[in-house]
Design an enzyme around this catalytic site. Structure first.
Site, mmCIF file in Angstrom:
data_model
loop_
_atom_site.group_PDB
_atom_site.id
_atom_site.type_symbol
_atom_site.label_atom_id
_atom_site.label_comp_id
_atom_site.label_asym_id
_atom_site.label_seq_id
_atom_site.Cartn_x
_atom_site.Cartn_y
_atom_site.Cartn_z
ATOM 1 N N GLU A 56 -4.308 -12.573 13.809
ATOM 2 C CA GLU A 56 -3.934 -11.163 13.755
ATOM 3 C C GLU A 56 -5.124 -10.297 14.144
ATOM 4 O OE1 GLU A 56 -0.734 -9.513 10.986
ATOM 5 O OE2 GLU A 56 -2.566 -8.760 10.039
ATOM 6 N N GLU A 67 10.018 -5.786 3.889
ATOM 7 C CA GLU A 67 10.234 -7.092 3.272
ATOM 8 C C GLU A 67 9.842 -7.076 1.793
ATOM 9 O OE1 GLU A 67 8.842 -7.943 7.574
ATOM 10 O OE2 GLU A 67 8.356 -6.532 5.961
ATOM 11 N N LYS A 85 0.833 -1.202 0.000
ATOM 12 C CA LYS A 85 0.000 0.000 0.000
ATOM 13 C C LYS A 85 0.869 1.256 0.000
ATOM 14 C CE LYS A 85 -3.716 -0.047 2.501
ATOM 15 N NZ LYS A 85 -4.645 -0.027 3.670
ATOM 16 N N GLY A 120 -5.045 -5.476 5.457
ATOM 17 C CA GLY A 120 -4.292 -6.425 4.644
ATOM 18 C C GLY A 120 -4.886 -7.818 4.628
ATOM 19 N N ARG A 121 -5.302 -8.314 5.790
ATOM 20 C CA ARG A 121 -5.828 -9.681 5.864
ATOM 21 C C ARG A 121 -7.251 -9.787 5.331
ATOM 22 N NH1 ARG A 121 -5.055 -7.298 10.616
ATOM 23 N NH2 ARG A 121 -6.704 -7.123 12.191
ATOM 24 N N LYS A 179 9.344 -5.480 14.328
ATOM 25 C CA LYS A 179 9.818 -4.858 13.087
ATOM 26 C C LYS A 179 10.699 -3.650 13.388
ATOM 27 C CE LYS A 179 6.690 -4.404 9.814
ATOM 28 N NZ LYS A 179 5.376 -4.147 9.167
ATOM 29 N N HIS A 212 -2.700 -38.687 9.172
ATOM 30 C CA HIS A 212 -1.456 -39.428 9.366
ATOM 31 C C HIS A 212 -0.394 -38.525 9.985
ATOM 32 C CE1 HIS A 212 -2.852 -42.987 7.125
ATOM 33 N NE2 HIS A 212 -3.583 -42.092 6.478
#
Length: 543
Positions: A357, A216, A210, A271-272, A508, A388
Site C-alpha cells: 500500500e 466495512e 478514524k 492506518g498501516r 470502493k 512444504h
C-alpha cells in the site's frame, strides 16, 4: 550529482549501477565466497540486538558503494529529517507523517504546524493504560455486573492487520483468561464466527475507525450492536460494551458509545502505521500497559538507529537498497518474508499492507509516470510450514525471489530439540539457496543420469538472515520499525509518495454505486460495461 527528488534513473549512481549490473549480474555467490573467506562476517550489520547477515546477496564492495551513493543522491538524509521533524511529506494529502511521534519519549518535542504533538500522544497512552488496567483486573463491568471475558476488535486494513499481528506475535505475554477475536471482512461470516459461543454481557467491542464512517467497519459495528441487543443487551448497556478508536465524537455518541471511552489519534498517523497508536488498544489490553510501552520503546530505538546510523551500518537502509537493487536491476518482482517463529505467523500479512500500500505507486511525487519498477510484492509464511508449500519454486523455479529469513536465538517455549531443528532449517535454506547443488555433486551421490537434471539446484539465489535474541514486545517494535523505515527508504529512492493510498478508492466508490443496484432490483438502465451489467442482473436473479 542529481538533486533530491530527481527520478532515480537520472542519478549518476543509478546509471553506474546499470553498468555495474552488467558486470556482476552473472557472478556466482559460490565464487564470491570462495574468493573472499571473510565475506560471511564482513557483510553483516548489528544494531539494537538485531543481526543482519546480508552476505548471501549478489553484491560486492562496488555494489554497496554505488547503492550508498544512490541513497545520498536521492536525498535520503534530508527526507528522513523532514519526516522526523513533522514536515508535510505526504504531499498529495498535505499531511505530516509522524508515526515516529507515537513512540517518542515524553521529553521529546515534535512540532506540527507549530504545536508539540508529543504531550497529546502520551495523554492518549495514559488514557489507554487506565482503561486497559480496568478491563484486565475485572474492574470494568458489563451491564449485568460481570467482568469482561471477550474482547473483539472491529476494524479493517491497518486497524485490523496491526492489532491481530501484534496479538499473535505477543500471545506469550497476553492475559490468558481474556479471549481476543478480530473482525475485518464485511463478509458476515467473519462477525458471526467471531461472536459464536460468546455471552453478550461478557463481551467488549473495540470499534476502530478514524472517521467512524468506514463502510466495512461500521457495517460490522452496527451488526455487532444488533447482536448485542438481540442477546440480552440494552441501549443503555452499549456504553459498557463498546468503545471507539476514532476522532469523530458526534458519530461515536450517535452510536451509543460514551465519548469518554473514545481514544483519539491524529491525521498524521496512516492506518498501516497505526498499530502503536490508539488502534493498538486491543494489544495493550492483551499484554498490559507496561509490555505495550516496552514495545513502543523498541520502535523508538529503531527510529533513533535509522535516523542516526551511517548508511553502511543502517539496517533499514541496507534492506531497502538491496530491495531496489533486485527490483530494478534483476527484475525481481517479489520479496519472501520467512519468519521461523510461529508467533510471527501474521507478520508477512502485516507487511503486505505496509509495503504494497505504501510503494505500489506508478507516478512520482511530481505526478509523472515512473520509469522504474516500484513496490515489489511481499508475501510469505512462517517456517517450517512454507518449506512444504512454496520453497520448491524458490529453489528450482524460474523466478528470482530474494528472501528475508527471520529467526531467534532463544525460543519462548523451549521443547526438547524443537528450536535447534527450527534454526537449523533457517541456516540450511539460506545456504541451499545461495550455493545450490551441481550436476557433478548430484552424480557423486549415485543418482541415475536421467534424474540428474531434476535434482540440480542452480543456487545463486539471494537472501538476508535476520537474527535476534528472542521475541519480546520491544523486539517486535524494533522489527516493525525496521520494515517501516525500509519501505520509506525505498520510496525516497524511487521518488514516490509512500504515505497515500489513492489506489484503494476507485473500487470502493464503484462498490457503493453497485450496492444500491444490487439491493434495488428495479434500478433501470444499468450503466456499466456489458460484463458488469450481466453479473449484476445474474446476482439479482439468484440471490
Amino acid at each position: 550529482m542529481a538533486a533530491p527528488g530527481t527520478a532515480p534513473q537520472r542519478h549518476e549512481a543509478w546509471i553506474a549501477l546499470e553498468k555495474h549490473h552488467a558486470e556482476i549480474g552473472k557472478q556466482e555467490l559460490k565464487q564470491m565466497f570462495a574468493e573472499d573467506p571473510s565475506r560471511g562476517t564482513r557483510y553483516t550489520a548489528e544494531a539494537e540486538g538485531i543481526l543482519l547477515d546480508y552476505s548471501k546477496n549478489r553484491i560486492n564492495d562496488e555494489t554497496l558503494k554505488l547503492l550508498f551513493a544512490l541513497a545520498e543522491s536521492a536525498g535520503l538524509k534530508q527526507a528522513t529529517e523532514a519526516m522526523f521533524t513533522g514536515q508535510k511529506i505526504n504531499t498529495t494529502e498535505n499531511r505530516a507523517v509522524l508515526h515516529v511521534a507515537l513512540r517518542a519519549p515524553k521529553e521529546e518535542k515534535i512540532l506540527v504546524d507549530g504545536e508539540d504533538v508529543v504531550p497529546g500522544v502520551h495523554k492518549v497512552l495514559d488514557k489507554m493504560s487506565a482503561f486497559s488496567d480496568k478491563v484486565r483486573s475485572g474492574e470494568w463491568k458489563g451491564l449485568t455486573g460481570k467482568r469482561i471475558k471477550n474482547v473483539i476488535n472491529i476494524g479493517i486494513g491497518g486497524s485490523d492487520l496491526g492489532p491481530v499481528m501484534a496479538y499473535e506475535a505477543l500471545k506469550h505475554y497476553s492475559q490468558r483468561d481474556l479471549e481476543f477475536r478480530f473482525v475485518s471482512n464485511v463478509d458476515g461470516t467473519d462477525l458471526v464466527e467471531a461472536v459464536h459461543g460468546l455471552n453478550a454481557d461478557e463481551t467488549l467491542f473495540l470499534v476502530a475507525s478514524k472517521t467512524f464512517t468506514t463502510l466495512e467497519t461500521m457495517t460490522n459495528a452496527h451488526s455487532a450492536r444488533d447482536w448485542f441487543l438481540a442477546n440480552g443487551g440494552t441501549e443503555d448497556g452499549i456504553a459498557k460494551h463498546f468503545v471507539a478508536m476514532s476522532t469523530n465524537a458526534k458519530e461515536v455518541a450517535k452510536f451509543g458509545i460514551d465519548t469518554e471511552n473514545m481514544f483519539e489519534f491524529s491525521d498524521w498517523v496512516g492506518g498501516r502505521y497505526s498499530m502503536d497508536s490508539a488502534i493498538g488498544l486491543s494489544t495493550m489490553i492483551a499484554i498490559g500497559p507496561q509490555n505495550f510501552r516496552d514495545m513502543l520503546a523498541g520502535f523508538h530505538a529503531m527510529d533513533v538507529h535509522f535516523r542516526t546510523a551511517p548508511l553502511e551500518k543502517n539496517l533499514p537502509v541496507l534492506l531497502a537498497l538491496l530491495t531496489v537493487w533486485y527490483t530494478d536491476h534483476f527484475d525481481a518482482q517479489t520479496i519472501a518474508i520467512l519468519p521461523y517463529e510461529q508467533y510471527l505467523k501474521r507478520f508477512p500479512a502485516y507487511l503486505q499492507q505496509l509495503t504494497m500500500e505504501s510503494n505500489g505507486k506508478h507516478v512520482t511525487l511530481e505526478g509523472k509516470h515512473v520509469h522504474t519498477q516500484t513496490g515489489p510484492i511481499y508475501w510469505g509464511e512462517p517456517g517450517t510450514n512454507g518449506q512444504h508449500s512454496f520453497y520448491q519454486l524458490i529453489h528450482q523455479g524460474t523466478r528470482l525471489i530474494p528472501c528475508d529469513f527471520i529467526g531467534f536465538y532463544k525460543s519462548l517455549n523451549p521443547l526438547g530439540r524443537h528450536h535447534d531443528m527450527l534454526i537449523a532449517n533457517v541456516f540450511a535454506q539460506a545456504e541451499a539457496l545461495a550455493f545450490g547443488k551441481t550436476a557433478d555433486e548430484v552424480r557423486a551421490e549415485g543418482t541415475k543420469e536421467d534424474l540428474v537434471p531434476h535434482r540440480v539446484f542452480e543456487g545463486n539465489r539471494p537472501s538476508n538472515t535476520i537474527l535476534a535474541d528472542e521475541l519480546t514486545p520491544a523486539m517486535l517494535g524494533k522489527l516493525v520499525a525496521l520494515y517501516e523505515h525500509n519501505v520509506f527508504t525505498q520510496g525516497v529512492i524511487w521518488n514516490i509518495n509512500s504515505f497515500d493510498q489513492w489506489g484503494v478508492e476507485l473500487g470502493k466508490v464503484l462498490a457503493t454505486r453497485i450496492l444500491g443496484e444490487l439491493e434495488n432490483s428495479g434500478t433501470p438502465d444499468l450503466k456499466h460495461d456489458s460484463s458488469t451489467n450481466h453479473l449484476i442482473e445474474l446476482y439479482r436473479q439468484k440471490k
